[in-house]
Scaffold this motif. Structure first.
Motif, PDB file in Angstrom:
ATOM      1  N   LEU A  85       0.820  -1.218   0.000  1.00 22.74           N
ATOM      2  CA  LEU A  85       0.000   0.000   0.000  1.00 22.74           C
ATOM      3  C   LEU A  85       0.846   1.256   0.000  1.00 22.74           C
ATOM      4  CD1 LEU A  85      -2.775  -1.288   2.368  1.00 22.74           C
ATOM      5  CD2 LEU A  85      -3.192  -0.277   0.133  1.00 22.74           C
ATOM      6  N   LYS A  86       0.331   2.269  -0.675  1.00 20.86           N
ATOM      7  CA  LYS A  86       1.006   3.549  -0.818  1.00 20.86           C
ATOM      8  C   LYS A  86       0.124   4.653  -0.227  1.00 20.86           C
ATOM      9  CE  LYS A  86       2.915   1.969  -5.231  1.00 20.86           C
ATOM     10  NZ  LYS A  86       3.043   2.255  -6.681  1.00 20.86           N
ATOM     11  N   PRO A  87       0.735   5.765   0.156  1.00 19.22           N
ATOM     12  CA  PRO A  87      -0.086   6.867   0.690  1.00 19.22           C
ATOM     13  C   PRO A  87      -1.202   7.295  -0.265  1.00 19.22           C
ATOM     14  CG  PRO A  87       2.219   7.253   1.169  1.00 19.22           C
ATOM     15  CD  PRO A  87       2.174   6.037   0.287  1.00 19.22           C
ATOM     16  N   GLU A  88      -0.958   7.197  -1.552  1.00 13.80           N
ATOM     17  CA  GLU A  88      -1.987   7.594  -2.521  1.00 13.80           C
ATOM     18  C   GLU A  88      -3.155   6.623  -2.596  1.00 13.80           C
ATOM     19  OE1 GLU A  88       1.308   7.315  -3.058  1.00 13.80           O
ATOM     20  OE2 GLU A  88       1.740   6.509  -5.070  1.00 13.80           O
ATOM     21  N   ASP A  89      -3.064   5.499  -1.896  1.00 15.94           N
ATOM     22  CA  ASP A  89      -4.197   4.582  -1.797  1.00 15.94           C
ATOM     23  C   ASP A  89      -5.183   5.010  -0.709  1.00 15.94           C
ATOM     24  OD1 ASP A  89      -1.867   1.925  -2.332  1.00 15.94           O
ATOM     25  OD2 ASP A  89      -3.287   2.738  -3.799  1.00 15.94           O
ATOM     26  N   THR A  90      -4.812   6.014   0.056  1.00 14.89           N
ATOM     27  CA  THR A  90      -5.696   6.512   1.112  1.00 14.89           C
ATOM     28  C   THR A  90      -6.999   7.027   0.523  1.00 14.89           C
ATOM     29  OG1 THR A  90      -3.868   7.081   2.574  1.00 14.89           O
ATOM     30  CG2 THR A  90      -5.944   8.244   2.928  1.00 14.89           C
ATOM     31  N   ALA A  91      -8.104   6.491   1.003  1.00 17.62           N
ATOM     32  CA  ALA A  91      -9.416   6.857   0.471  1.00 17.62           C
ATOM     33  C   ALA A  91     -10.492   6.126   1.256  1.00 17.62           C
ATOM     34  CB  ALA A  91      -9.526   6.470  -1.011  1.00 17.62           C
ATOM     35  N   VAL A  92     -11.734   6.512   1.010  1.00 15.68           N
ATOM     36  CA  VAL A  92     -12.863   5.698   1.448  1.00 15.68           C
ATOM     37  C   VAL A  92     -13.163   4.710   0.329  1.00 15.68           C
ATOM     38  CG1 VAL A  92     -15.277   5.668   2.142  1.00 15.68           C
ATOM     39  CG2 VAL A  92     -13.794   7.558   2.856  1.00 15.68           C
ATOM     40  N   TYR A  93     -13.216   3.445   0.679  1.00 11.81           N
ATOM     41  CA  TYR A  93     -13.460   2.384  -0.294  1.00 11.81           C
ATOM     42  C   TYR A  93     -14.915   1.928  -0.193  1.00 11.81           C
ATOM     43  CZ  TYR A  93      -8.520   2.046  -1.404  1.00 11.81           C
ATOM     44  OH  TYR A  93      -7.248   2.315  -1.858  1.00 11.81           O
ATOM     45  N   TYR A  94     -15.529   1.780  -1.358  1.00 14.20           N
ATOM     46  CA  TYR A  94     -16.928   1.372  -1.449  1.00 14.20           C
ATOM     47  C   TYR A  94     -17.061   0.131  -2.316  1.00 14.20           C
ATOM     48  CZ  TYR A  94     -17.859   6.252  -0.111  1.00 14.20           C
ATOM     49  OH  TYR A  94     -17.893   7.478   0.516  1.00 14.20           O
ATOM     50  N   CYS A  95     -17.916  -0.786  -1.902  1.00 13.72           N
ATOM     51  CA  CYS A  95     -18.265  -1.856  -2.823  1.00 13.72           C
ATOM     52  C   CYS A  95     -19.605  -1.530  -3.481  1.00 13.72           C
ATOM     53  CB  CYS A  95     -18.297  -3.224  -2.155  1.00 13.72           C
ATOM     54  SG  CYS A  95     -19.602  -3.492  -0.966  1.00 13.72           S
ATOM     55  N   ASN A  96     -19.723  -1.985  -4.699  1.00  9.19           N
ATOM     56  CA  ASN A  96     -20.916  -1.746  -5.513  1.00  9.19           C
ATOM     57  C   ASN A  96     -21.246  -3.035  -6.231  1.00  9.19           C
ATOM     58  OD1 ASN A  96     -21.588  -1.159  -8.635  1.00  9.19           O
ATOM     59  ND2 ASN A  96     -22.732   0.254  -7.320  1.00  9.19           N
ATOM     60  N   ALA A  97     -22.510  -3.392  -6.256  1.00  7.75           N
ATOM     61  CA  ALA A  97     -22.885  -4.653  -6.894  1.00  7.75           C
ATOM     62  C   ALA A  97     -24.105  -4.481  -7.780  1.00  7.75           C
ATOM     63  CB  ALA A  97     -23.150  -5.719  -5.841  1.00  7.75           C
ATOM     64  N   ASP A  98     -24.090  -5.186  -8.879  1.00 10.06           N
ATOM     65  CA  ASP A  98     -25.215  -5.281  -9.816  1.00 10.06           C
ATOM     66  C   ASP A  98     -25.985  -6.540  -9.417  1.00 10.06           C
ATOM     67  OD1 ASP A  98     -25.468  -5.743 -13.439  1.00 10.06           O
ATOM     68  OD2 ASP A  98     -26.955  -5.190 -11.935  1.00 10.06           O
ATOM     69  N   VAL A  99     -27.214  -6.370  -8.919  1.00  7.22           N
ATOM     70  CA  VAL A  99     -27.912  -7.460  -8.245  1.00  7.22           C
ATOM     71  C   VAL A  99     -29.302  -7.646  -8.839  1.00  7.22           C
ATOM     72  CG1 VAL A  99     -28.770  -8.314  -6.012  1.00  7.22           C
ATOM     73  CG2 VAL A  99     -26.677  -6.928  -6.107  1.00  7.22           C
ATOM     74  N   TYR A 100     -29.696  -8.912  -8.995  1.00  9.24           N
ATOM     75  CA  TYR A 100     -31.085  -9.220  -9.330  1.00  9.24           C
ATOM     76  C   TYR A 100     -31.768  -9.735  -8.073  1.00  9.24           C
ATOM     77  CZ  TYR A 100     -35.246 -11.379 -11.209  1.00  9.24           C
ATOM     78  OH  TYR A 100     -36.557 -11.706 -11.445  1.00  9.24           O
ATOM     79  N   VAL A 101     -32.853  -9.076  -7.708  1.00  8.02           N
ATOM     80  CA  VAL A 101     -33.624  -9.478  -6.531  1.00  8.02           C
ATOM     81  C   VAL A 101     -34.978 -10.001  -6.992  1.00  8.02           C
ATOM     82  CG1 VAL A 101     -34.598  -8.766  -4.320  1.00  8.02           C
ATOM     83  CG2 VAL A 101     -32.480  -7.704  -5.150  1.00  8.02           C
ATOM     84  N   SER A 102     -35.304 -11.202  -6.563  1.00 10.62           N
ATOM     85  CA  SER A 102     -36.571 -11.812  -6.957  1.00 10.62           C
ATOM     86  C   SER A 102     -37.743 -10.894  -6.639  1.00 10.62           C
ATOM     87  CB  SER A 102     -36.744 -13.144  -6.227  1.00 10.62           C
ATOM     88  OG  SER A 102     -37.965 -13.740  -6.560  1.00 10.62           O
ATOM     89  N   LEU A 103     -38.619 -10.725  -7.607  1.00 10.73           N
ATOM     90  CA  LEU A 103     -39.825  -9.895  -7.533  1.00 10.73           C
ATOM     91  C   LEU A 103     -39.533  -8.401  -7.558  1.00 10.73           C
ATOM     92  CD1 LEU A 103     -41.950 -11.825  -4.857  1.00 10.73           C
ATOM     93  CD2 LEU A 103     -41.941 -12.079  -7.343  1.00 10.73           C
ATOM     94  N   SER A 104     -38.251  -8.011  -7.530  1.00  6.76           N
ATOM     95  CA  SER A 104     -37.922  -6.596  -7.561  1.00  6.76           C
ATOM     96  C   SER A 104     -37.160  -6.183  -8.798  1.00  6.76           C
ATOM     97  CB  SER A 104     -37.093  -6.217  -6.330  1.00  6.76           C
ATOM     98  OG  SER A 104     -37.833  -6.401  -5.138  1.00  6.76           O
ATOM     99  N   GLY A 105     -36.446  -7.120  -9.395  1.00  9.01           N
ATOM    100  CA  GLY A 105     -35.688  -6.800 -10.589  1.00  9.01           C
ATOM    101  C   GLY A 105     -34.229  -6.525 -10.302  1.00  9.01           C
TER     102      GLY A 105
END
Length: 120
Positions: A85-105
């Motif tokens: 890891l480097k100082p420039e990796d400093t950040a808030v990290y977020y996960c994001n997912a493309d999800v199919y939910v039954s009956l919701s899409g």
């Protein structure tokens, strides 16, 4: 309803390692693609790594060779192993997912974000 929760962040010295986790919970859902983003202060959100349901991965040039994205489908969890890891990796990290939910899409979900700070 599906929720994503990140964990594993913190403070690490340059050259150190951290492993982030993104755990999904809910019922009757399928995840197509999961991505890790990060956002440093004063900067735009940046795509860091991607993994598909088939296991294909892709990385930003800035983290290639240092970060590894993986998943445990049985636990509905995606990991981001961050090495050298480097100082420039400093950040808030977020996960994001493309999800199919039954009956919701199909839609995208975001985790709440987790702070990673690289500093001596």
């Amino acid at each position: 309803q599906v929720q994503f929760v990140e964990s594993g962040g913190g403070l690490v010295q340059p050259g150190g390692s951290l492993r982030l986790s993104c755990a999904a919970s809910g019922t009757s859902f399928s995840i197509y693609v999961t991505k890790w983003y990060r956002q440093a202060p004063g900067k735009e959100r940046e795509l860091v790594a991607t993994i598909t349901s088939g296991g294909s991965t892709n990385y930003a040039d800035s983290v290639k060779g240092r970060f590894t994205i993986s998943r445990n489908a049985s636990k509905n969890t995606v990991y981001l192993q961050m090495n050298n890891l480097k100082p420039e990796d400093t950040a808030v990290y977020y996960c994001n997912a493309d999800v199919y939910v039954s009956l919701s899409g199909r839609r995208g979900y975001w985790g709440q974000g987790i702070q990673v700070t690289v500093s001596s």
